[in-house]
Enzyme design. Structure first.
Site, PDB file in Angstrom:
ATOM      1  N   SER B 139       0.857  -1.197   0.000  1.00 27.58           N
ATOM      2  CA  SER B 139       0.000   0.000   0.000  1.00 27.58           C
ATOM      3  C   SER B 139       0.884   1.234   0.000  1.00 27.58           C
ATOM      4  CB  SER B 139      -0.882   0.015   1.248  1.00 27.58           C
ATOM      5  OG  SER B 139      -1.447   1.299   1.426  1.00 27.58           O
ATOM      6  N   TYR B 152      -1.388  -0.982  10.231  1.00 29.38           N
ATOM      7  CA  TYR B 152      -1.543  -1.300   8.800  1.00 29.38           C
ATOM      8  C   TYR B 152      -0.289  -0.896   8.013  1.00 29.38           C
ATOM      9  CZ  TYR B 152      -3.847  -1.397   4.195  1.00 29.38           C
ATOM     10  OH  TYR B 152      -4.185  -1.664   2.901  1.00 29.38           O
TER      11      TYR B 152
END
Lengths: 77, 245
Positions: B139, B152
């Site tokens: 990401s 995350y």
């Protein structure tokens, strides 16, 4: 030479592309036969398949020479 | 251009927007696909939409035994796993100072640890075949950070370091390991945003729009292809220029 030793030698010769007479009892896969660490992992994988046995990671680390491999496989199978 | 005929691909998180698009892109390029995810219904629907080369393999990635069984099941149903796409991921956002051990561990476990286990599970077959493609979906947040996403971001940055290390180890065996790092992608999750929120996000993106799942899938398709054989250990950023890395 035992049947197991013959089969182990055949695998080593094929995998590492070395002369058969170089594969002696005390020949180290890495120091004498030109294997890198990944080659030794692949050799263990090939032994597992050839002999239908499972070689745990900690045992695999102790298999450094042709003689080690024959001894371990003889005891395991 | 990219032909995956005869290749077998395992895709996790295939019930989501991006995972579904990846599965479709690989399938359309000729691959046989194993669709994994937690929700069976959307997986079955996707498999039905794709056709007979699609298989459904539900898996709970927070469960170690299920994760370790998945590559074996995939190899059984397809014959091998030549391409692995680790796309599944979860978020449990919280401010760093409030983040619980459970929020940290569950995100690291599903996003990073299960990726490691699945990579390990497919490597033996790939080593023997002297061919393999692993694509891990990271990401933009793994590279830039994001408030509220310490867990995350850590998991996604961890994937990049892990992929590079593995790429080193297996490069001589014809196996490549790469990451794709999406920016803002329009999915069911972003549909919930208000127009005002979307405008604010788009203002930060040079392309002035969110990406589509198909644009992520195209990056994965490239990295899964024969043609990408010399591309390994890299991260392909697909983010409309939002972060030029």
């Amino acid at each position: 030479m035992s049947d197991i030793a013959d089969r182990v030698k055949k695998i080593v010769v094929e995998h590492l592309d070395v002369e058969e007479d170089k594969v002696t009892e005390t020949a180290s896969f890495i120091d004498d036969l030109g294997a890198d660490s990944l080659d030794t992992v692949e050799l263990v994988m090939a032994f597992e398949e050839e002999f239908g046995i499972e070689i745990p990671d900690d045992a695999a680390e102790t298999i450094q020479t042709f003689g080690d491999a024959v001894k371990f496989i003889t005891e395991a199978s | 251009m990219f032909d995956l005929t005869g290749k077998n691909a395992l895709i996790t998180g295939a019930s989501g927007g991006i995972g579904g698009a990846i599965a479709k892109a690989l399938y359309d390029a000729g691959a046989t696909v194993a669709l994994s995810g937690t929700r069976v219904e959307p997986l079955e629907a996707l498999a039905a939409e794709l056709g007979e080369r699609a298989h459904v393999l539900p898996c709970n990635l927070s469960d170690k035994e299920s994760v370790e069984a998945l590559p074996k099941q995939a190899a059984e149903v397809m014959g091998s796993v030549d391409i692995l796409v680790n796309n599944a991921g979860i978020t449990r956002d919280n401010l760093f100072m409030r983040m619980s051990d459970d929020e940290w561990e569950s995100v690291l476990n599903v996003n990073l640890t299960s990726t490691m286990r699945l990579c390990k599970g497919v490597l033996r077959g790939m080593m023997k075949a002297r061919w393999g493609r692993i694509v891990n979906i990271s990401s933009i947040v793994g590279a830039t950070g994001n408030p509220g996403q310490g867990n995350y971001a850590a998991s996604k940055a961890g994937m990049v370091g892990m992929s590079k290390s593995l790429a080193y180890e297996v490069a001589t065996r014809g196996i490549t390991v790469n990451c794709v790092a999406p920016g803002f992608i329009a999915t069911a999750m972003t549909d919930k945003l208000t127009d005002d929120q979307k405008d604010k996000i788009n203002a930060q993106i040079p392309s002035a729009r969110m990406g589509t799942p198909e644009e992520i899938a195209a990056a994965v398709l490239y990295l899964a292809s024969q043609e990408a054989g010399y591309t390994t250990g890299t991260t392909l950023h697909v983010n409309g220029g939002m972060a030029m890395l």
